[in-house]
Enzyme design. Structure first.
Site, PDB file in Angstrom:
ATOM      1  N   CYS A  93       0.753  -1.258   0.147  1.00 26.09           N
ATOM      2  CA  CYS A  93      -0.160  -0.057  -0.071  1.00 26.09           C
ATOM      3  C   CYS A  93       0.873   1.255  -0.035  1.00 26.09           C
ATOM      4  O   CYS A  93       1.851   1.281   0.649  1.00 26.09           O
ATOM      5  CB  CYS A  93      -0.881  -0.037   1.129  1.00 26.09           C
ATOM      6  SG  CYS A  93      -1.926   1.399   1.414  1.00 26.09           S
ATOM      7  N   CYS A  94       0.607   2.311  -0.984  1.00 25.61           N
ATOM      8  CA  CYS A  94       1.111   3.588  -0.883  1.00 25.61           C
ATOM      9  C   CYS A  94      -0.029   4.528  -0.623  1.00 25.61           C
ATOM     10  O   CYS A  94      -1.096   4.378   0.033  1.00 25.61           O
ATOM     11  CB  CYS A  94       2.015   3.985  -1.819  1.00 25.61           C
ATOM     12  SG  CYS A  94       1.232   4.077  -3.507  1.00 25.61           S
ATOM     13  N   ALA A  95       0.287   5.831  -1.061  1.00 31.07           N
ATOM     14  CA  ALA A  95      -0.807   7.043  -0.663  1.00 31.07           C
ATOM     15  C   ALA A  95      -2.011   6.674  -1.484  1.00 31.07           C
ATOM     16  O   ALA A  95      -3.150   6.757  -1.080  1.00 31.07           O
ATOM     17  CB  ALA A  95      -0.332   8.133  -0.868  1.00 31.07           C
ATOM     18  N   SER A 101       3.979   2.139  -4.522  1.00 29.98           N
ATOM     19  CA  SER A 101       3.623   0.722  -4.449  1.00 29.98           C
ATOM     20  C   SER A 101       3.905  -0.324  -5.649  1.00 29.98           C
ATOM     21  O   SER A 101       4.356  -1.422  -5.552  1.00 29.98           O
ATOM     22  CB  SER A 101       1.988   0.535  -3.906  1.00 29.98           C
ATOM     23  OG  SER A 101       1.092   0.941  -4.999  1.00 29.98           O
ATOM     24  N   TYR A 122      -3.718   3.920   0.620  1.00 33.19           N
ATOM     25  CA  TYR A 122      -4.189   4.246   1.859  1.00 33.19           C
ATOM     26  C   TYR A 122      -5.385   5.232   1.498  1.00 33.19           C
ATOM     27  O   TYR A 122      -6.559   5.087   2.378  1.00 33.19           O
ATOM     28  CB  TYR A 122      -3.356   4.970   2.496  1.00 33.19           C
ATOM     29  CG  TYR A 122      -3.715   5.776   3.832  1.00 33.19           C
ATOM     30  CD1 TYR A 122      -4.035   4.906   4.746  1.00 33.19           C
ATOM     31  CD2 TYR A 122      -4.098   6.882   4.031  1.00 33.19           C
ATOM     32  CE1 TYR A 122      -4.475   5.438   6.296  1.00 33.19           C
ATOM     33  CE2 TYR A 122      -4.696   7.604   5.014  1.00 33.19           C
ATOM     34  CZ  TYR A 122      -4.653   6.793   6.192  1.00 33.19           C
ATOM     35  OH  TYR A 122      -5.168   7.180   7.298  1.00 33.19           O
TER      36      TYR A 122
END
Length: 362
Positions: A93-95, A101, A122
């Protein structure tokens, strides 16, 4: 490859998440069961962000690859691979489910491991958590009220659809309410709340939440507005246990357990200092409401009780300041607040009576 889009299922199961955002982002808001293994640390992310603004995306991407290369890159890949093997059912998971990601995913794949990512990152999970809370708090709510020491929190925890707001906030809600576990950021607290609601709602035909009658704030965390609005309309069952039983619960919670926890965390000598400071801070926080003379008197009594506890191990002497604190401050304050909600009180009784009432009044 499975890419996560069933956000509610991911939240409800507390699915392991390898969060590759920078530590500063993770601290601002994270999901339960997420571990922070960043692609870039805070300084690297800041440098890439500055480069993006001044020179554009291609230059920023090139700088990112330059900053995270060689041994640094390999160390991070090794950490991701280890985390992936520990949680084979998890997600990256990234932003926003963008470059970070995808880069992490491709580097992991180069090392022989396919691992899925959260589509939308996220931000998508966060939006799902907010929406979930707004929807689930529309179900009926019963509040458990009562003066401090009435065992409201354990009573709530015993209920199949009880949501322990103080447990989620890592705070017991009073000036003595802090625990040794730091409180979450506001967003992280809300994410944990959404997860607790999803778990409580799972496979239940009829939902009726049981919550403690809280103020808007629990320590540094505040309840989401949608929940506050619903709680303001909810019926209240008031626990009224004997004063002596309340004192024993408070002795166990604030003196026995907290002394033990501080000692376990800091060792005997430093633990005692921290425990003593915790009790002093609790009184100091309400000094103006007590009046400065009464505050000074109770502080002196607290010091005597601490000296006795350190000498003999007995916590009995603490009642000399706790009883007046309950009689003069906490009980009158809560009764005053409860008077304003008198029309919503639907039951009064001992903790056993309230448990029985909850089981027979769906």
């Amino acid at each position: 490859m499975d890419n996560g889009t069933d956000y509610c299922a991911i939240l409800r199961a507390e699915t392991p998440i390898i969060d590759v955002r920078a530590p500063v982002e993770f601290a601002q808001g994270a999901m339960p069961a997420a571990v922070n293994l960043p692609l870039m640390n805070d300084a690297e992310r800041a440098a890439v962000g500055t480069c993006y603004k001044r020179q554009g995306p291609e230059a920023a991407l090139a700088l990112g690859h330059k900053l995270v290369s060689g041994q640094t890159r390999q160390q991070r890949i090794d950490a991701w691979l280890d985390a992936c093997r520990r949680a084979p059912q998890g997600y990256l998971c990234c932003a926003r489910g963008g470059q970070r990601s995808h880069i992490t995913q491709s580097w992991i794949k180069e090392n022989g491991l396919d691992y899925p990512l959260i589509v939308g990152g996220y931000k998508a999970l966060r939006q799902a958590a907010i929406k979930t809370t707004e929807e689930l708090v529309r179900h009926p709510i019963v509040l458990i009220g009562g003066c401090t020491g009435n065992g409201k929190t354990p009573l709530v925890r015993q209920q199949p659809q009880g949501i322990d707001l103080e447990g989620l906030a890592h705070h017991r809600g009073s000036s003595f309410g802090r625990t040794l576990t730091p409180q979450f950021s506001q967003a992280t607290f809300e994410n944990h709340l959404a997860t607790a609601l999803l778990k409580g709602a799972y496979q239940q035909d009829k939902l009726r939440w049981v919550l403690e009658d809280e103020g808007h704030m629990i320590g540094a965390n505040h309840l989401p507005e949608c929940l506050r609005d619903r709680m303001a309309q909810a019926p209240i069952a008031v626990v009224e246990d004997p004063f002596e039983l309340r004192l024993e619960r408070l002795r166990e919670e604030y003196f026995t357990h907290m002394h033990r926890d501080f000692t376990a965390a800091f060792g005997e000598e430093k633990g005692w200092e921290e425990y003593s400071a915790y009790l002093h801070h609790g009184l100091f926080a309400i000094r103006r409401r007590l009046g400065l003379q009464r505050f000074a008197e109770l502080t002196a009594t607290l010091d005597e009780a601490l000296a006795e506890q350190q000498r003999s191990g007995s916590t009995e002497a603490h009642f000399a300041w706790l009883v007046p604190l309950l009689n003069e401050y906490y009980d009158p304050m809560y009764r005053y607040q409860l008077e304003k909600k008198a029309s919503k009180i639907v039951f009064r009784g001992t903790s056993e009576d309230v448990v029985h009432w909850l089981s027979t009044h769906a």
